[in-house]
Design a protein around this motif. Structure first.
Motif, PDB file in Angstrom:
ATOM      1  N   GLU A  51      70.725  58.507  30.472  1.00 25.22           N
ATOM      2  CA  GLU A  51      71.400  58.379  29.180  1.00 25.22           C
ATOM      3  C   GLU A  51      70.430  58.421  28.003  1.00 25.22           C
ATOM      4  O   GLU A  51      70.785  58.842  26.913  1.00 25.22           O
ATOM      5  CB  GLU A  51      72.210  57.086  29.140  1.00 25.22           C
ATOM      6  N   GLY A  52      69.215  57.964  28.215  1.00 23.63           N
ATOM      7  CA  GLY A  52      68.267  57.974  27.113  1.00 23.63           C
ATOM      8  C   GLY A  52      67.039  57.137  27.400  1.00 23.63           C
ATOM      9  O   GLY A  52      66.888  56.543  28.475  1.00 23.63           O
ATOM     10  N   GLU A  54      64.499  54.142  25.656  1.00 19.77           N
ATOM     11  CA  GLU A  54      64.253  53.137  24.630  1.00 19.77           C
ATOM     12  C   GLU A  54      62.886  52.512  24.890  1.00 19.77           C
ATOM     13  O   GLU A  54      62.617  52.042  25.998  1.00 19.77           O
ATOM     14  CB  GLU A  54      65.333  52.054  24.637  1.00 19.77           C
ATOM     15  N   VAL A 221      66.630  67.063  21.245  1.00 14.52           N
ATOM     16  CA  VAL A 221      67.201  65.719  21.252  1.00 14.52           C
ATOM     17  C   VAL A 221      68.527  65.686  20.510  1.00 14.52           C
ATOM     18  O   VAL A 221      68.732  66.410  19.543  1.00 14.52           O
ATOM     19  CB  VAL A 221      66.241  64.691  20.610  1.00 14.52           C
ATOM     20  N   THR A 223      69.692  62.567  19.501  1.00 10.05           N
ATOM     21  CA  THR A 223      69.277  61.586  18.489  1.00 10.05           C
ATOM     22  C   THR A 223      67.859  61.134  18.810  1.00 10.05           C
ATOM     23  O   THR A 223      67.491  60.980  19.972  1.00 10.05           O
ATOM     24  CB  THR A 223      70.194  60.349  18.465  1.00 10.05           C
ATOM     25  N   SER A 299      64.641  54.940  19.980  1.00 12.92           N
ATOM     26  CA  SER A 299      65.761  55.319  20.840  1.00 12.92           C
ATOM     27  C   SER A 299      65.853  56.839  20.852  1.00 12.92           C
ATOM     28  O   SER A 299      66.018  57.457  19.801  1.00 12.92           O
ATOM     29  CB  SER A 299      67.069  54.703  20.333  1.00 12.92           C
ATOM     30  N   GLU A 301      67.692  60.166  22.728  1.00 11.79           N
ATOM     31  CA  GLU A 301      68.744  60.693  23.602  1.00 11.79           C
ATOM     32  C   GLU A 301      68.573  62.200  23.709  1.00 11.79           C
ATOM     33  O   GLU A 301      68.607  62.914  22.700  1.00 11.79           O
ATOM     34  CB  GLU A 301      70.129  60.359  23.042  1.00 11.79           C
ATOM     35  N   SER A 302      68.380  62.686  24.924  1.00 13.51           N
ATOM     36  CA  SER A 302      68.127  64.107  25.137  1.00 13.51           C
ATOM     37  C   SER A 302      69.426  64.905  25.166  1.00 13.51           C
ATOM     38  O   SER A 302      70.474  64.398  25.572  1.00 13.51           O
ATOM     39  CB  SER A 302      67.381  64.312  26.456  1.00 13.51           C
ATOM     40  N   PRO A 308      64.255  62.472  28.297  1.00 17.09           N
ATOM     41  CA  PRO A 308      63.756  61.860  27.057  1.00 17.09           C
ATOM     42  C   PRO A 308      62.280  61.500  27.101  1.00 17.09           C
ATOM     43  O   PRO A 308      61.566  61.680  26.117  1.00 17.09           O
ATOM     44  CB  PRO A 308      64.630  60.604  26.918  1.00 17.09           C
TER      45      PRO A 308
END
Length: 333
Positions: A51-52, A54, A221, A223, A299, A301-302, A308
């Motif tokens: 999902e991403g 962090e 990305v 985001t 953070s 997100e790919s 990521p």
């Protein structure tokens, strides 16, 4: 952060302003030292999954943190559809809108395996720098559809065009190197257009390697953001109704309430620093809000082509290359 406790430079979030710690002079008097930079720099991975990503970037200047964000958005390459050859389009979507939609389809192709197109490259491209696809879909009425049916899926065939309808056309030896699943769209259920009987799409699509600074479709990305680490301190005991009121002033999970109905800071990391607590006179003096000036929560997100963590590592490589080129220019003078 593991190791010894460091003195965290704070920015205090007062009701109508942001106040700097009186003992913190910011970056005005800092003399850059590579040894001090290495000692202060810490990277802590908080979450890394499909999902991403962090992670915490600690002890760096704001310009460096923002450089990584900008590099991930604009300077890490990806593959995207650049040219759309429309041989037939009898749908209600205009050619230019259809071409724009095709360009924004995320491709799974790994950009590290392809080269950039050069000015000397031919329009057709080569197997090293180009991927080619075709989209041929024609809508027709189902012969077994009854007159009383109202579901379009039962009445029409191919009335919805999805990204899964794209067909990869290997160039040269690409079929021996890549599998179709490795270069097609990341998601097969992206709706491109809706057709009716007699409508037809016949397209040839050419994908190349590019950068987000040239067009957003090349950004790897979805985001890439960062924010400063929040810090919340309770100045006095808060209990009863005021404790529940204080809890409602912050994001869920930030303020907890124990068995004696006393409020305590449960997890300040995900607070948004909304300063809602200053709306209530009985709570104004109960809390001190601050943010750590050199602790950045990233953070990422790919879109899906690169993971990521790989995107961040590629951004580091790009920054290193830019620094090397800059040093070479200075030494040449």
């Amino acid at each position: 952060m593991p190791g010894t406790k460091r003195n965290e430079p704070l920015l205090y979030m007062e009701e109508h302003r942001v106040k700097q710690d009186p003992q913190d002079y910011g970056l005005a008097d800092d003399v850059f030292s590579i040894e001090a930079f290495k000692e202060k720099l810490h990277i802590i991975i908080v979450r890394n999954d499909e999902e991403g990503l962090e992670f915490d970037l600690i002890g760096v200047y704001p310009a460096i943190a923002n450089a990584f964000r900008r590099l991930m958005l604009s300077d890490v390459p990806s593959m995207a559809i650049e040219k759309v050859y429309i041989y037939n389009n009898t749908s209600i979507i205009q050619d230019e809108v259809l071409a724009h939609r095709m360009g924004l389809l995320p491709l799974k192709a790994d950009p590290r395996l392809f080269a950039y197109r050069t000015e000397e490259s031919t329009e057709a491209g080569t197997e090293q720098d180009t991927l080619e696809y075709e989209l041929k879909v024609k809508c027709s009425r189902r012969r077994d559809a009854g007159k009383d049916q109202s579901n379009f899926d039962d009445i029409y065939k191919n009335h919805k065009v999805y990204s899964g309808h794209l067909k990869w056309l290997p160039k040269g030896k690409q079929a021996q190197i890549y599998s179709e699943s490795a270069v097609n769209c990341i998601h097969e259920d992206i709706l491109i257009a809706q057709l009716r009987p007699g409508h037809e799409l016949d397209l040839r699509l050419v994908a190349v390697k590019g950068l987000g600074r040239d067009h957003a479709k090349f950004s790897p990305v979805a985001t890439a953001t960062y924010r400063l680490l929040p810090q919340i301190k309770l100045n006095r005991e808060i209990s009863g109704k005021d404790a529940y009121l204080l809890q409602s002033c912050f994001s869920p999970g930030v303020i907890g309430i124990d068995e004696n109905e006393n409020a305590y800071v449960k997890d300040e990391r995900y607070d948004t620093c909304s300063r809602n607590v200053y709306r209530y006179p009985q709570l104004k003096d109960a809390v001190t809000l601050a943010r750590v000036r050199d602790h950045y929560i990233f953070s990422v997100e790919s879109v899906g082509a690169l993971k990521p963590d790989i995107i961040f590592l590629e951004a580091v490589k790009v920054l290193k290359k830019k620094c090397r080129a800059f040093i070479d220019e200075i030494e040449a003078e």
